[in-house]
Write a protein that holds these residues in place. Structure first.
Motif, PDB file in Angstrom:
ATOM      1  N   THR A  73     -16.908   7.812   0.204  1.00  0.00           N
ATOM      2  CA  THR A  73     -15.856   7.317   1.093  1.00  0.00           C
ATOM      3  C   THR A  73     -14.847   8.420   1.403  1.00  0.00           C
ATOM      4  N   ALA A  74     -14.102   8.227   2.482  1.00  0.00           N
ATOM      5  CA  ALA A  74     -12.995   9.132   2.781  1.00  0.00           C
ATOM      6  C   ALA A  74     -11.915   8.961   1.725  1.00  0.00           C
ATOM      7  N   LEU A  75     -11.231  10.050   1.421  1.00  0.00           N
ATOM      8  CA  LEU A  75     -10.157  10.024   0.430  1.00  0.00           C
ATOM      9  C   LEU A  75      -8.833  10.280   1.130  1.00  0.00           C
ATOM     10  N   ILE A 110       5.990   6.260  -0.104  1.00  0.00           N
ATOM     11  CA  ILE A 110       4.793   7.090   0.040  1.00  0.00           C
ATOM     12  C   ILE A 110       3.538   6.251  -0.211  1.00  0.00           C
ATOM     13  N   VAL A 111       3.574   5.442  -1.268  1.00  0.00           N
ATOM     14  CA  VAL A 111       2.426   4.587  -1.593  1.00  0.00           C
ATOM     15  C   VAL A 111       2.205   3.541  -0.505  1.00  0.00           C
ATOM     16  N   GLN A 112       3.288   2.890  -0.064  1.00  0.00           N
ATOM     17  CA  GLN A 112       3.125   1.846   0.953  1.00  0.00           C
ATOM     18  C   GLN A 112       2.638   2.417   2.273  1.00  0.00           C
ATOM     19  N   ASN A 113       3.129   3.597   2.654  1.00  0.00           N
ATOM     20  CA  ASN A 113       2.638   4.242   3.875  1.00  0.00           C
ATOM     21  C   ASN A 113       1.135   4.493   3.795  1.00  0.00           C
ATOM     22  N   ALA A 114       0.688   4.979   2.637  1.00  0.00           N
ATOM     23  CA  ALA A 114      -0.736   5.277   2.461  1.00  0.00           C
ATOM     24  C   ALA A 114      -1.582   4.005   2.480  1.00  0.00           C
ATOM     25  N   ILE A 115      -1.071   2.948   1.884  1.00  0.00           N
ATOM     26  CA  ILE A 115      -1.794   1.670   1.901  1.00  0.00           C
ATOM     27  C   ILE A 115      -1.922   1.153   3.337  1.00  0.00           C
ATOM     28  N   ASP A 116      -0.825   1.217   4.076  1.00  0.00           N
ATOM     29  CA  ASP A 116      -0.863   0.757   5.467  1.00  0.00           C
ATOM     30  C   ASP A 116      -1.852   1.582   6.287  1.00  0.00           C
ATOM     31  N   LEU A 117      -1.912   2.885   6.014  1.00  0.00           N
ATOM     32  CA  LEU A 117      -2.886   3.748   6.693  1.00  0.00           C
ATOM     33  C   LEU A 117      -4.304   3.315   6.355  1.00  0.00           C
ATOM     34  N   VAL A 134     -10.195   0.015   5.650  1.00  0.00           N
ATOM     35  CA  VAL A 134     -10.627   0.142   4.259  1.00  0.00           C
ATOM     36  C   VAL A 134     -10.387  -1.187   3.550  1.00  0.00           C
ATOM     37  N   ASP A 135     -11.386  -1.697   2.855  1.00  0.00           N
ATOM     38  CA  ASP A 135     -11.254  -2.963   2.155  1.00  0.00           C
ATOM     39  C   ASP A 135     -12.231  -3.013   0.977  1.00  0.00           C
ATOM     40  N   PRO A 136     -11.729  -3.136  -0.248  1.00  0.00           N
ATOM     41  CA  PRO A 136     -10.320  -3.173  -0.614  1.00  0.00           C
ATOM     42  C   PRO A 136      -9.724  -1.769  -0.707  1.00  0.00           C
ATOM     43  N   VAL A 137      -8.400  -1.708  -0.624  1.00  0.00           N
ATOM     44  CA  VAL A 137      -7.696  -0.436  -0.809  1.00  0.00           C
ATOM     45  C   VAL A 137      -7.417  -0.282  -2.300  1.00  0.00           C
ATOM     46  N   GLY A 153     -12.463   5.201 -11.090  1.00  0.00           N
ATOM     47  CA  GLY A 153     -13.787   5.565 -10.607  1.00  0.00           C
ATOM     48  C   GLY A 153     -14.070   5.170  -9.181  1.00  0.00           C
ATOM     49  N   GLN A 154     -13.173   4.400  -8.554  1.00  0.00           N
ATOM     50  CA  GLN A 154     -13.412   3.880  -7.203  1.00  0.00           C
ATOM     51  C   GLN A 154     -12.216   4.064  -6.275  1.00  0.00           C
ATOM     52  N   ALA A 155     -11.271   4.894  -6.640  1.00  0.00           N
ATOM     53  CA  ALA A 155     -10.051   5.043  -5.837  1.00  0.00           C
ATOM     54  C   ALA A 155     -10.380   5.622  -4.464  1.00  0.00           C
TER      55      ALA A 155
END
Length: 325
Positions: free
Chosen positions: A150-152, A171-178, A184-187, A251-253
């Motif tokens: 997957t893309a990281l 920073i975390v919320q911006n990345a989640i929204d992106l 992407v599901d699940p994030v 292992g799945q981030a």
């Protein structure tokens, strides 16, 4: 779908960019993104504009010295007669006028041309007439790493030098929204540190634990968040099993949140130069997505950056209930 050809030499096997091509294909199904391009006065930045426009990703407005833009286009053998040009005498003025176009509703995104990132971002974050929101502005790399499924998303490796815990919430919320805009599901968000246990002597582990609890309490939404996690057990299931880490993220981030800019910059560049990864870049947290391209970027990386911005803008439109045109 238009697949972008590989830029590798014929002596090497062609790199497949399935992750980026998927993003481009999704973006092609959306309305063209109206982009104010700040100071596109060299071949690299202007060619990226033509490439994205030809694929139907963007509808560009070129902002900068008209004579320089025209000369750069002529050097490329490309006509600019069909593109709107907003004349600006120099790079700083071009950045300000590009921001003004967004504020006037004439553009839905910004794109960096041949000016320094600091110049563009200075116009974005200015107190009067900028594009600030309640969110902290942050940068994300969307990385296509060969052999990784997957893309990281890596954040923040370009804007926030030493972010506080409060900064990291944004920073975390911006990345989640992106990630959600990218379908992407699940994030799965990994808050990275040098270890996977909370250690009072290592501040990043304390902040990771706090961010995870914030996610538990709904202060951060839209993803599964875990940390602290070391890089190996964040992205490799085998490493996570060896450490006996029980986690839906380990292992799945697909989102990696680094402790600070230095760590993020080294991680992204290590993947680029040692693992042959590509790194599309976007700035989030402003009123519109901001496309950051580098002169060294490959064609597909530039297009992926435009595609990601298009997906983010589409998600913002849907959140505001704005109809597609």
């Amino acid at each position: 779908m238009t697949v972008v050809p590989s830029t590798q030499s014929s002596s090497q096997p062609a790199r497949q960019h399935a992750k980026y091509n998927r993003l481009v294909a999704i973006a092609q199904s959306l309305p063209k993104l109206k982009v104010a391009v700040a100071h596109p006065c060299d071949a690299a930045s202007l060619s990226a504009v033509f490439e994205a426009a030809e694929l139907g990703l963007i509808d560009p407005i070129l902002v900068g010295p008209q004579t320089k833009i025209t000369a750069a286009a002529q050097a490329l053998g490309r006509p600019v007669a069909t593109m709107r040009i907003v004349d600006a005498p120099h790079s700083a003025a071009a950045a300000e006028k590009a921001v003004d176009l967004v504020r006037a509703g004439e553009a839905d995104a910004l794109m960096k041309g041949s000016l320094h990132t600091d110049e563009l971002m200075g116009a974005v974050v200015r107190r009067e007439g900028g594009l600030r929101t309640a969110r902290r502005i942050s940068h994300c790399f969307v990385m296509d790493v060969p052999q990784h499924e997957t893309a990281l998303i890596i954040t923040d490796a370009a804007v926030n030098i030493a972010p506080t815990l409060e900064d990291k919430i944004h920073i975390v919320q911006n990345a989640i929204d992106l990630a959600r805009a990218m379908r992407v599901d699940p994030v799965r968000v990994a808050i990275l540190s040098a270890m996977e246990t909370v250690n009072p002597k290592v501040p990043s582990t304390i902040e990771a634990a706090a961010l995870c609890k914030m996610a538990d309490r709904g202060q951060i939404t839209g993803a599964i968040v875990d940390g602290p996690l070391a890089l190996d057990n964040a992205i490799d299931l085998g490493a996570a099993k060896i450490k006996k880490i029980q986690s839906p993220v380990a292992g799945q981030a697909n989102v990696l949140v680094v402790p600070d800019l230095e760590a993020g910059n080294m991680l992204a560049k290590s993947l680029t130069f040692l693992a042959d990864a590509d790194a599309a870049g976007i700035v989030l947290g402003a009123r519109v997505p901001i496309i950051l391209t580098s002169r060294a970027d490959s064609t597909i990386t530039r297009l992926a950056s435009c595609a990601v911005a298009s997906l983010v803008a589409d998600a913002q439109r849907k959140q505001l209930g704005v109809p597609e045109v």
